[in-house]
Design a protein around this motif. Structure first.
Motif, PDB file in Angstrom:
ATOM      1  N   SER A   1     -29.035  86.562  76.706  1.00 53.72           N
ATOM      2  CA  SER A   1     -30.150  87.151  75.951  1.00 53.72           C
ATOM      3  C   SER A   1     -30.576  86.247  74.798  1.00 53.72           C
ATOM      4  N   ASP A   2     -29.714  85.311  74.376  1.00 53.38           N
ATOM      5  CA  ASP A   2     -30.115  84.336  73.345  1.00 53.38           C
ATOM      6  C   ASP A   2     -30.778  83.102  73.951  1.00 53.38           C
ATOM      7  N   GLY A   3     -30.959  83.128  75.246  1.00 56.32           N
ATOM      8  CA  GLY A   3     -31.755  82.070  75.880  1.00 56.32           C
ATOM      9  C   GLY A   3     -30.990  81.058  76.714  1.00 56.32           C
ATOM     10  N   ALA A   4     -29.649  81.193  76.812  1.00 56.81           N
ATOM     11  CA  ALA A   4     -28.882  80.184  77.556  1.00 56.81           C
ATOM     12  C   ALA A   4     -29.346  80.086  79.007  1.00 56.81           C
ATOM     13  N   LYS A   5     -29.468  78.847  79.467  1.00 55.85           N
ATOM     14  CA  LYS A   5     -29.863  78.610  80.859  1.00 55.85           C
ATOM     15  C   LYS A   5     -28.653  78.190  81.692  1.00 55.85           C
ATOM     16  N   VAL A   6     -27.558  77.829  80.980  1.00 55.32           N
ATOM     17  CA  VAL A   6     -26.329  77.404  81.670  1.00 55.32           C
ATOM     18  C   VAL A   6     -25.120  78.036  80.983  1.00 55.32           C
ATOM     19  N   LEU A   7     -24.213  78.584  81.793  1.00 57.77           N
ATOM     20  CA  LEU A   7     -22.940  79.088  81.263  1.00 57.77           C
ATOM     21  C   LEU A   7     -21.824  78.169  81.757  1.00 57.77           C
ATOM     22  N   ILE A   8     -21.021  77.683  80.835  1.00 60.55           N
ATOM     23  CA  ILE A   8     -19.859  76.866  81.201  1.00 60.55           C
ATOM     24  C   ILE A   8     -18.654  77.778  81.025  1.00 60.55           C
ATOM     25  N   ILE A   9     -18.100  78.232  82.151  1.00 64.56           N
ATOM     26  CA  ILE A   9     -17.105  79.311  82.093  1.00 64.56           C
ATOM     27  C   ILE A   9     -15.700  78.847  82.447  1.00 64.56           C
ATOM     28  N   ALA A  10     -14.774  79.015  81.498  1.00 67.77           N
ATOM     29  CA  ALA A  10     -13.352  78.901  81.818  1.00 67.77           C
ATOM     30  C   ALA A  10     -12.911  80.347  82.045  1.00 67.77           C
ATOM     31  N   PRO A  11     -12.781  80.760  83.301  1.00 70.18           N
ATOM     32  CA  PRO A  11     -12.562  82.175  83.609  1.00 70.18           C
ATOM     33  C   PRO A  11     -11.185  82.675  83.185  1.00 70.18           C
ATOM     34  N   ILE A  12     -11.104  83.987  82.946  1.00 72.38           N
ATOM     35  CA  ILE A  12      -9.793  84.597  82.685  1.00 72.38           C
ATOM     36  C   ILE A  12      -9.188  84.994  84.037  1.00 72.38           C
TER      37      ILE A  12
ATOM     38  N   ALA B  45     -18.396  65.617  80.783  1.00 73.59           N
ATOM     39  CA  ALA B  45     -18.906  65.826  82.148  1.00 73.59           C
ATOM     40  C   ALA B  45     -19.646  67.162  82.244  1.00 73.59           C
ATOM     41  N   ALA B  46     -19.082  68.199  81.599  1.00 70.59           N
ATOM     42  CA  ALA B  46     -19.718  69.524  81.647  1.00 70.59           C
ATOM     43  C   ALA B  46     -21.062  69.494  80.907  1.00 70.59           C
ATOM     44  N   ALA B  47     -21.091  68.799  79.764  1.00 66.55           N
ATOM     45  CA  ALA B  47     -22.343  68.718  79.001  1.00 66.55           C
ATOM     46  C   ALA B  47     -23.405  67.947  79.789  1.00 66.55           C
ATOM     47  N   LYS B  48     -22.987  66.864  80.451  1.00 64.86           N
ATOM     48  CA  LYS B  48     -23.940  66.082  81.253  1.00 64.86           C
ATOM     49  C   LYS B  48     -24.493  66.928  82.403  1.00 64.86           C
ATOM     50  N   ALA B  49     -23.607  67.706  83.017  1.00 67.28           N
ATOM     51  CA  ALA B  49     -24.050  68.576  84.112  1.00 67.28           C
ATOM     52  C   ALA B  49     -25.052  69.597  83.586  1.00 67.28           C
ATOM     53  N   ALA B  50     -24.775  70.132  82.390  1.00 70.48           N
ATOM     54  CA  ALA B  50     -25.681  71.130  81.804  1.00 70.48           C
ATOM     55  C   ALA B  50     -27.057  70.511  81.537  1.00 70.48           C
ATOM     56  N   VAL B  51     -27.068  69.279  81.028  1.00 66.37           N
ATOM     57  CA  VAL B  51     -28.350  68.595  80.779  1.00 66.37           C
ATOM     58  C   VAL B  51     -29.108  68.435  82.094  1.00 66.37           C
ATOM     59  N   ALA B  52     -28.389  67.988  83.129  1.00 68.43           N
ATOM     60  CA  ALA B  52     -29.024  67.797  84.438  1.00 68.43           C
ATOM     61  C   ALA B  52     -29.625  69.113  84.925  1.00 68.43           C
ATOM     62  N   ILE B  53     -28.887  70.202  84.731  1.00 67.83           N
ATOM     63  CA  ILE B  53     -29.376  71.511  85.180  1.00 67.83           C
ATOM     64  C   ILE B  53     -30.647  71.889  84.412  1.00 67.83           C
ATOM     65  N   VAL B  54     -30.573  71.747  83.073  1.00 66.07           N
ATOM     66  CA  VAL B  54     -31.722  72.122  82.237  1.00 66.07           C
ATOM     67  C   VAL B  54     -32.955  71.292  82.620  1.00 66.07           C
ATOM     68  N   LYS B  55     -32.744  69.988  82.933  1.00 64.63           N
ATOM     69  CA  LYS B  55     -33.871  69.112  83.283  1.00 64.63           C
ATOM     70  C   LYS B  55     -34.217  69.136  84.768  1.00 64.63           C
ATOM     71  N   GLY B  56     -33.508  69.942  85.538  1.00 65.42           N
ATOM     72  CA  GLY B  56     -33.773  70.019  86.966  1.00 65.42           C
ATOM     73  C   GLY B  56     -33.410  68.750  87.719  1.00 65.42           C
ATOM     74  N   LYS B  57     -32.443  67.993  87.187  1.00 68.53           N
ATOM     75  CA  LYS B  57     -32.021  66.748  87.853  1.00 68.53           C
ATOM     76  C   LYS B  57     -30.741  66.967  88.657  1.00 68.53           C
ATOM     77  N   THR B  58     -30.360  65.953  89.441  1.00 70.46           N
ATOM     78  CA  THR B  58     -29.151  66.057  90.254  1.00 70.46           C
ATOM     79  C   THR B  58     -27.899  66.037  89.365  1.00 70.46           C
ATOM     80  N   ILE B  59     -26.972  66.933  89.634  1.00 67.99           N
ATOM     81  CA  ILE B  59     -25.736  67.021  88.840  1.00 67.99           C
ATOM     82  C   ILE B  59     -24.750  65.963  89.340  1.00 67.99           C
ATOM     83  N   PRO B  60     -24.194  65.146  88.427  1.00 66.65           N
ATOM     84  CA  PRO B  60     -23.206  64.157  88.874  1.00 66.65           C
ATOM     85  C   PRO B  60     -21.944  64.842  89.428  1.00 66.65           C
ATOM     86  N   THR B  61     -21.450  64.371  90.564  1.00 66.05           N
ATOM     87  CA  THR B  61     -20.233  64.943  91.159  1.00 66.05           C
ATOM     88  C   THR B  61     -19.305  63.808  91.605  1.00 66.05           C
TER      89      THR B  61
END
Ligand code: BGC
Length: 355
Positions: A92-103, A288-304
């Motif tokens: 609800s605060d606008g996040a487009k990507v969640l980086i989740i370390a699950p419980i 790596a997670a931050a780079k993936a988030a940038v790629a997602i936000v910019k609609g680019k390919t995520i490095p793997t």
């Protein structure tokens, strides 16, 4: 004079315009800040390992800054419901990507599902989410972590034929616990088969609870009449529970693995109570997670780096970083690489072991 006065008025005018622009610029950027964040980092707890608050959180904040992402990193204190609430707030605060370390996978899978329905993408951070829908699993090679742990315990018991090895695994709600166990079992089981080592008690520690680990190990000691010659312990917190129990019973140190390269783990290593820890450089994971988030936000390919098989969903794209074994022989690299502070490890009773 007049001319000068005229000029200074003009200069003043320019200064005023610049000042107005700067103010409106500042107002715009602070408005933008409060209006929204782009990414959220959701950490699981503060008790199963110091890593989440001490290493991951600051590393993520730094990585987001470097990537010019507005972000928030929160910790659910081991409460899956709280993690859900935090995720909802992020969205609800606008996040487009969640980086989740699950419980646990069940609760995280439902967070990911709800996020997806709102067009928000998820990244599984460090732990796989079984049945989830994340676009990437960013972690370390968990099997390799276990192999390093198993090798260290096995090597330290070489020449002690039939030595009894106990296993204290992580929490069964965490897919990583099985990756680590699979790793050390791949080393230990063949040795159990030949009789070089003997399989001792083997238990999971629900929720990676360090205190429960102590209780379980106490029971293992009773069950075996203190005949445990080595322990494959899944992380430094669990390993320390073993150290505390051994000391309480006035037993000698035994080969013992750990993980996370924590201050306490390294102190146990240099003082001779723990054989090794596994260094997972979370600064690399955060970046790596931050780079993936940038790629997602910019609609680019995520490095793997490849793919993994995740239960309940099949193939998942992955970015896996190799872990490294740390012993008495190489612990100083944790200081030189800036991961730990020498002053935090080498103090009080431990100063004598730091040469
Ligand atoms: C992580 C370990 C950590 C453990 C307990 C695992 O999933 O990979 O680094 O020690 O959880 O928090």
């Amino acid at each position: 004079m007049k001319k000068f006065a005229g000029m200074s008025v003009a200069v003043l005018g320019v200064v005023a315009v610049i000042a107005a622009m700067t103010v409106s610029g500042a107002a715009a950027s602070s408005a933008k800040k409060s209006a929204g964040i782009q990414v959220c980092g959701l950490m699981p707890d503060t008790k199963t390992s110091v890593r989440w608050e001490q290493f991951d959180k600051p590393a993520l904040i730094k990585a987001f800054k470097a990537a010019h992402i507005s972000a928030r990193v929160v910790n659910a204190q081991g409460d899956p419901q709280k993690q859900k609430t935090q995720a909802d707030q992020c969205i609800s605060d606008g996040a487009k990507v969640l980086i989740i370390a699950p419980i646990d996978s069940g609760s995280a899978a439902s967070i990911e599902k709800a996020a997806k329905a709102k067009g928000v993408k998820s990244i599984d951070y460090d732990r796989q989410v079984e049945g989830g829908s994340a676009v990437l699993y960013a972690s370390f090679n968990g099997h390799t972590v276990g192999v390093l742990q198993g090798k260290a315990v096995a090597n330290a018991l070489k020449g002690k034929k039939g030595a009894v090895v106990a296993e204290l695994n992580g929490g069964q709600e965490d897919a990583n616990a099985f990756l680590f166990k699979g790793g050390y079992d791949s080393i230990l089981k063949p040795l159990y088969k030949t009789g070089a080592l003997t399989a001792g008690p083997d238990q999971f520690v629900l929720g990676w609870d360090n205190q429960k680990a102590g209780t379980i190990f106490e029971q293992m000691l009773i069950k075996t009449g203190n005949k445990i010659d080595g322990v494959a312990a899944a992380n430094d917190g669990i390993a320390n529970a073993v150290v505390v129990a051994l000391k309480a019973h006035k037993l000698d140190p035994i080969p013992l693995s750990g993980q996370d390269a924590t201050t306490q783990g390294v102190q146990n290593i240099i003082s001779g109570w723990q054989t090794m820890t596994v260094f997972k450089d979370v600064r690399k994971l955060a970046s790596a997670a931050a780079k993936a988030a940038v790629a997602i936000v910019k609609g680019k390919t995520i490095p793997t780096t490849g793919v993994v098989h995740t239960k309940g969903r099949g193939i998942e794209k992955a970015y896996l970083i190799p872990p490294q074994s740390i012993t008495k022989a190489n612990y100083k690299l944790l200081f030189t690489s800036g991961f730990l502070k020498r002053g935090d490890v080498c103090n009080g009773d431990y100063t004598q072991y730091c040469k």
